[in-house]
Design an enzyme around this catalytic site. Structure first.
Site, mmCIF file in Angstrom:
data_model
loop_
_atom_site.group_PDB
_atom_site.id
_atom_site.type_symbol
_atom_site.label_atom_id
_atom_site.label_comp_id
_atom_site.label_asym_id
_atom_site.label_seq_id
_atom_site.Cartn_x
_atom_site.Cartn_y
_atom_site.Cartn_z
ATOM 1 N N GLU A 153 49.004 3.433 76.346
ATOM 2 C CA GLU A 153 48.514 3.665 74.977
ATOM 3 C C GLU A 153 49.666 3.784 73.979
ATOM 4 O O GLU A 153 49.590 3.290 72.853
ATOM 5 C CB GLU A 153 47.670 4.960 74.955
ATOM 6 C CG GLU A 153 47.090 5.328 73.622
ATOM 7 C CD GLU A 153 45.992 4.373 73.186
ATOM 8 O OE1 GLU A 153 46.297 3.512 72.344
ATOM 9 O OE2 GLU A 153 44.847 4.484 73.672
ATOM 10 N N LYS A 178 54.012 -5.924 70.270
ATOM 11 C CA LYS A 178 52.735 -5.195 70.247
ATOM 12 C C LYS A 178 51.560 -6.175 70.200
ATOM 13 O O LYS A 178 50.525 -5.938 70.834
ATOM 14 C CB LYS A 178 52.711 -4.219 69.071
ATOM 15 C CG LYS A 178 53.723 -3.072 69.285
ATOM 16 C CD LYS A 178 54.001 -2.316 68.016
ATOM 17 C CE LYS A 178 55.006 -1.196 68.252
ATOM 18 N NZ LYS A 178 55.584 -0.654 67.020
ATOM 19 N N LYS A 205 57.772 -0.640 75.863
ATOM 20 C CA LYS A 205 57.131 -1.917 75.536
ATOM 21 C C LYS A 205 57.680 -3.079 76.357
ATOM 22 O O LYS A 205 56.964 -4.050 76.608
ATOM 23 C CB LYS A 205 57.332 -2.216 74.046
ATOM 24 C CG LYS A 205 56.565 -1.272 73.145
ATOM 25 C CD LYS A 205 57.046 -1.336 71.705
ATOM 26 C CE LYS A 205 57.997 -0.216 71.396
ATOM 27 N NZ LYS A 205 58.334 -0.036 69.997
ATOM 28 N N ASP A 224 59.498 -6.236 67.245
ATOM 29 C CA ASP A 224 58.725 -5.083 67.727
ATOM 30 C C ASP A 224 57.227 -5.299 67.475
ATOM 31 O O ASP A 224 56.403 -5.069 68.369
ATOM 32 C CB ASP A 224 59.230 -3.808 67.019
ATOM 33 C CG ASP A 224 58.418 -2.583 67.400
ATOM 34 O OD1 ASP A 224 58.589 -2.104 68.539
ATOM 35 O OD2 ASP A 224 57.606 -2.126 66.582
ATOM 36 N N GLY A 256 51.747 3.962 68.205
ATOM 37 C CA GLY A 256 52.025 5.394 68.397
ATOM 38 C C GLY A 256 50.815 6.256 68.684
ATOM 39 O O GLY A 256 50.199 6.165 69.745
ATOM 40 N N GLU A 267 63.869 1.277 65.890
ATOM 41 C CA GLU A 267 64.316 1.118 67.282
ATOM 42 C C GLU A 267 65.824 1.368 67.339
ATOM 43 O O GLU A 267 66.523 1.310 66.322
ATOM 44 C CB GLU A 267 64.032 -0.319 67.756
ATOM 45 C CG GLU A 267 62.578 -0.687 67.813
ATOM 46 C CD GLU A 267 61.777 0.197 68.770
ATOM 47 O OE1 GLU A 267 62.085 0.214 69.966
ATOM 48 O OE2 GLU A 267 60.844 0.878 68.317
HETATM 49 N N1 HSE Z 1 60.294 1.130 65.760
HETATM 50 C C1 HSE Z 1 58.873 1.248 65.909
HETATM 51 C C2 HSE Z 1 58.235 1.278 64.526
HETATM 52 C C3 HSE Z 1 58.564 2.495 66.690
HETATM 53 O O1 HSE Z 1 58.956 1.409 63.530
HETATM 54 O O2 HSE Z 1 57.019 1.138 64.419
HETATM 55 C C4 HSE Z 1 57.202 2.565 67.295
HETATM 56 O O3 HSE Z 1 56.936 1.543 68.215
#
Ligand code: HSE
Length: 328
Positions: A135, A211, A111, A207, A140, A196
């Protein structure tokens, strides 16, 4: 298709395991982890490498670095699945730049480079007539990018709303269902291997915000970064606050939102009715795309995990294979 894999963590191992189990038409000509590397133009046996990694903690020769593999191996696609660094984007960004400049396609779950250098890397890929596919960076296993690019190609997407972090969703579910404290639930989430390497990325909403940035830049060709997102995590939420929401048939979820015509890019805990489509339990992710023709489309699935993320990576490699079939 000749591929090189950088990163032998959960995603890299998931890709190798899937190649073996499904007998995928890929020849692995290079692999590296953070301490070693291996290059073999005739093809590396994935099973052997995984055994060596399990037994010795390294995958190859300690004298060979990931960037050596990028430069020396013979391959069509670089699979960049090293650990995300959202502050510098390195060393992954250098791996990706170097591969593109060698005229190689790139597929990544990383990322950091996408959140920090989206426009530059996309432009570089265009200039070198190669694909940069990512993707696996968002949600995921859920084919978000393929849905946006292909299935919804005729639509204008007006807004996105999503549960984009499995670790937070798991913690919130456990706090609501079992009355666990935030700290206890976080310990469980880490044990599950979804968090993570530094779980503050998860619980502080970083995180999920990364995204949102990747989605906004992809969908609306924005040029935004992490600092453009208003972020509040779940680290200060109490079990009492969740109980209060539950008493009113609601619950709390960490929601990522992007609504360009309201200038809104936000990640924050939100109170939602329990029957809301984005209220899911455990580590699931979900994303609602609000569109002009198709209305609302909500995608639900596993947002992390070794095989689940490998699914997204493999989908991207096969997409490239099909797209460039017949070209030299
Ligand atoms: N640490 C992230 C989560 C992993 O918990 O969604 C996937 O990007």
């Amino acid at each position: 298709m000749r591929i090189v894999i950088l990163g032998m963590g959960s995603v890299g191992r998931g890709v190798l395991a899937s190649i073996m189990e499904k007998d995928l038409p890929f020849t692995v000509t290079g692999i590296a982890d953070s301490k070693s590397g291996i290059v073999d133009p005739s093809g590396i046996d994935p099973g052997k490498v995984m055994t060596i990694k399990r037994e010795k903690g390294i995958c190859g020769n300690p004298g060979i670095t990931p960037i050596d593999v990028v430069r020396q191996a013979d391959y069509d696609v670089l699979v960049e699945v090293t650990t995300t660094n959202a502050t510098t984007g390195e060393p992954a960004t250098s791996h990706i730049r170097e591969a593109i400049m060698r005229g190689r396609h790139v597929v990544t779950s990383n990322k950091g480079p996408l959140a920090l250098h989206f426009r530059e890397l996309k432009a570089l890929a265009r200039e070198h007539d190669v694909s940069l596919r990512y993707e696996a960076t968002v949600a995921g296993a859920i084919p978000v990018m393929h849905t946006i690019e292909n299935g919804l190609a005729g639509n204008r997407i007006n807004a996105i709303y999503g549960v984009l972090n499995g670790t937070c969703n798991y913690i919130l579910t456990r706090m609501a269902e079992e009355g666990l404290s935030y700290e206890q639930a976080l310990i469980e989430a880490r044990e599950l291997g979804y968090a993570e390497a530094d779980p503050t990325y998860d619980v502080k909403g970083i995180d999920a915000a990364i995204k949102v940035v990747i989605l906004a830049n992809t969908i609306w060709n924005m040029n935004v970064g992490l600092s453009d997102v208003e972020v509040t995590g779940i680290d200060l939420l109490t079990t009492a606050a969740i109980r209060l929401a539950e008493e009113q048939d609601c619950t709390i979820r960490l929601l990522g939102e992007a609504v360009p015509n309201k200038n809104l890019l936000r990640v924050s805990p939100r109170i939602l009715p329990r029957d809301h489509p984005l209220v899911l339990n455990g580590t699931l992710n979900a994303l609602t795309l609000s569109t002009d023709l198709a209305g609302d489309i909500t995608l639900i699935g596993k947002g992390a995990g070794s095989k689940e993320t490998a699914s997204a990576i493999i989908g991207d490699i096969l997409f490239i294979k099909r797209m460039y079939a017949g070209r030299a």
